[in-house]
Scaffold this active site. Structure first.
Site, PDB file in Angstrom:
ATOM      1  CE  LYS A   9      -3.706  -2.231   2.379  1.00  0.00           C
ATOM      2  NZ  LYS A   9      -4.700  -2.142   3.646  1.00  0.00           N
ATOM      3  CE1 TYR A  49      -9.503  -3.437   0.373  1.00  0.00           C
ATOM      4  CE2 TYR A  49      -8.468  -1.372  -0.545  1.00  0.00           C
ATOM      5  CZ  TYR A  49      -8.010  -2.865   0.194  1.00  0.00           C
ATOM      6  OH  TYR A  49      -7.241  -2.901   0.895  1.00  0.00           O
ATOM      7  CG  PHE A  57     -13.025   0.239   7.416  1.00  0.00           C
ATOM      8  CD1 PHE A  57     -12.773  -0.587   6.564  1.00  0.00           C
ATOM      9  CD2 PHE A  57     -13.612  -0.562   8.694  1.00  0.00           C
ATOM     10  CE1 PHE A  57     -12.531  -1.337   6.040  1.00  0.00           C
ATOM     11  CE2 PHE A  57     -14.594  -1.708   7.813  1.00  0.00           C
ATOM     12  CZ  PHE A  57     -13.747  -2.323   6.590  1.00  0.00           C
ATOM     13  NE  ARG A  85      -6.058 -13.163   5.246  1.00  0.00           N
ATOM     14  CZ  ARG A  85      -6.994 -12.631   5.354  1.00  0.00           C
ATOM     15  NH1 ARG A  85      -6.188 -10.972   4.217  1.00  0.00           N
ATOM     16  NH2 ARG A  85      -8.056 -11.573   5.838  1.00  0.00           N
ATOM     17  CG  ASN A 112      -3.936  -2.444   6.847  1.00  0.00           C
ATOM     18  OD1 ASN A 112      -3.253  -2.352   5.773  1.00  0.00           O
ATOM     19  ND2 ASN A 112      -4.535  -3.173   7.077  1.00  0.00           N
ATOM     20  CG  HIS A 115      -4.951  -6.471   0.017  1.00  0.00           C
ATOM     21  ND1 HIS A 115      -6.083  -6.054   0.557  1.00  0.00           N
ATOM     22  CD2 HIS A 115      -5.705  -7.475  -1.210  1.00  0.00           C
ATOM     23  CE1 HIS A 115      -7.327  -7.719   0.092  1.00  0.00           C
ATOM     24  NE2 HIS A 115      -6.534  -7.895  -0.605  1.00  0.00           N
ATOM     25  CD  GLU A 126      -8.499  -9.642  -3.345  1.00  0.00           C
ATOM     26  OE1 GLU A 126      -7.586  -9.856  -2.964  1.00  0.00           O
ATOM     27  OE2 GLU A 126      -9.722  -9.564  -2.554  1.00  0.00           O
TER      28      GLU A 126
HETATM   29  P1  CMP Z   1      -6.767  -4.885   4.056  1.00  0.00           P
HETATM   30  O1  CMP Z   1      -6.302  -6.000   4.404  1.00  0.00           O
HETATM   31  O2  CMP Z   1      -6.336  -4.083   3.028  1.00  0.00           O
HETATM   32  O3  CMP Z   1      -9.163  -4.647   3.492  1.00  0.00           O
HETATM   33  C1  CMP Z   1      -9.177  -4.064   3.902  1.00  0.00           C
HETATM   34  C2  CMP Z   1      -8.668  -2.850   3.933  1.00  0.00           C
HETATM   35  O4  CMP Z   1      -9.671  -1.914   5.543  1.00  0.00           O
HETATM   36  C3  CMP Z   1      -7.835  -3.042   5.395  1.00  0.00           C
HETATM   37  O5  CMP Z   1      -7.155  -4.259   5.171  1.00  0.00           O
HETATM   38  C4  CMP Z   1      -7.353  -1.926   6.532  1.00  0.00           C
HETATM   39  O6  CMP Z   1      -6.723  -1.424   5.377  1.00  0.00           O
HETATM   40  C5  CMP Z   1      -9.018  -1.194   6.151  1.00  0.00           C
HETATM   41  N1  CMP Z   1     -10.022  -1.619   7.493  1.00  0.00           N
HETATM   42  C6  CMP Z   1      -9.973  -3.041   8.376  1.00  0.00           C
HETATM   43  N2  CMP Z   1     -10.923  -2.252   9.111  1.00  0.00           N
HETATM   44  C7  CMP Z   1     -10.403  -1.249   9.929  1.00  0.00           C
HETATM   45  C8  CMP Z   1     -11.004  -0.892  10.454  1.00  0.00           C
HETATM   46  N3  CMP Z   1     -11.514  -0.991  11.572  1.00  0.00           N
HETATM   47  N4  CMP Z   1     -10.617   0.659  10.620  1.00  0.00           N
HETATM   48  C9  CMP Z   1     -10.054   1.076  10.227  1.00  0.00           C
HETATM   49  N5  CMP Z   1      -9.616   0.504   8.798  1.00  0.00           N
HETATM   50  C10 CMP Z   1      -9.948  -0.510   8.706  1.00  0.00           C
END
Ligand code: CMP
Length: 146
Positions: A9, A49, A57, A85, A112, A115, A126
């Site tokens: 990301k 998404y 979020f 994972r 984070n 992905h 995807e």
């Molecule tokens: P990802 O694994 O890319 O899948 C969905 C994304 O949404 C996740 O990583 C985070 O970047 C975001 N996300 C999921 N849950 C939350 C949350 N509770 N608050 C903020 N961002 C979130």
């Protein structure tokens, strides 16, 4: 052989940990099958998404993902979806296991750094979302000196 989609990301690129993440995947003996930089603009992020539309979020996630480019890859290996994972760790770095990518590098549960697909079905969706078949390489390792 299973394939999964991996996105480093915008925060991963800014933190200059692209090489570190690729190194972790290579050490697992996973193989890269496709790689391209994408600017996930608002529309593309919203579509990617889609399943999270309506969650609180979702809007900040869309603006974060469309703030800078991402590095999008396909990786393959035996049971890579479930194994990756575990290596990536929980969405929230505070609850992620020690040694996972997100524990080591993620700032919070939005920023984070990485992905990865969560199931064979989403991996297929995807992969198709980003890569036409001719950009996916099925290659064999060869032996070289050193
Ligand atoms: P990802 O694994 O890319 O899948 C969905 C994304 O949404 C996740 O990583 C985070 O970047 C975001 N996300 C999921 N849950 C939350 C949350 N509770 N608050 C903020 N961002 C979130």
């Amino acid at each position: 052989m299973e394939q999964t989609l991996v996105i480093i990301k915008p925060d991963g690129l800014s933190k200059k940990i692209t090489g570190k993440i690729i190194n972790i995947l290579e050490k697992e003996n996973f193989k890269m099958a496709a790689c391209r930089m994408f600017f996930l603009d608002k529309k593309k992020t919203e579509l990617f998404y889609e399943e999270h539309r309506g969650k609180e979020f979702y809007p900040p996630l869309v603006s974060f993902m469309s703030s800078n480019p991402s590095l999008v890859m396909i990786w393959q290996g035996d049971e890579i979806i479930s194994r990756l994972r575990i290596i990536v760790g929980n969405t929230n770095p505070e609850t992620a296991e020690e040694g996972t990518i997100r524990k080591m590098y993620a700032g919070d549960n939005r920023h984070n750094v990485i992905h990865c697909s969560d199931s064979p079905k989403s991996a297929q969706r995807e992969i198709d979302f980003f890569f036409p078949e001719e950009e996916i390489y099925n290659w064999e390792r060869k032996e070289y000196k050193k």
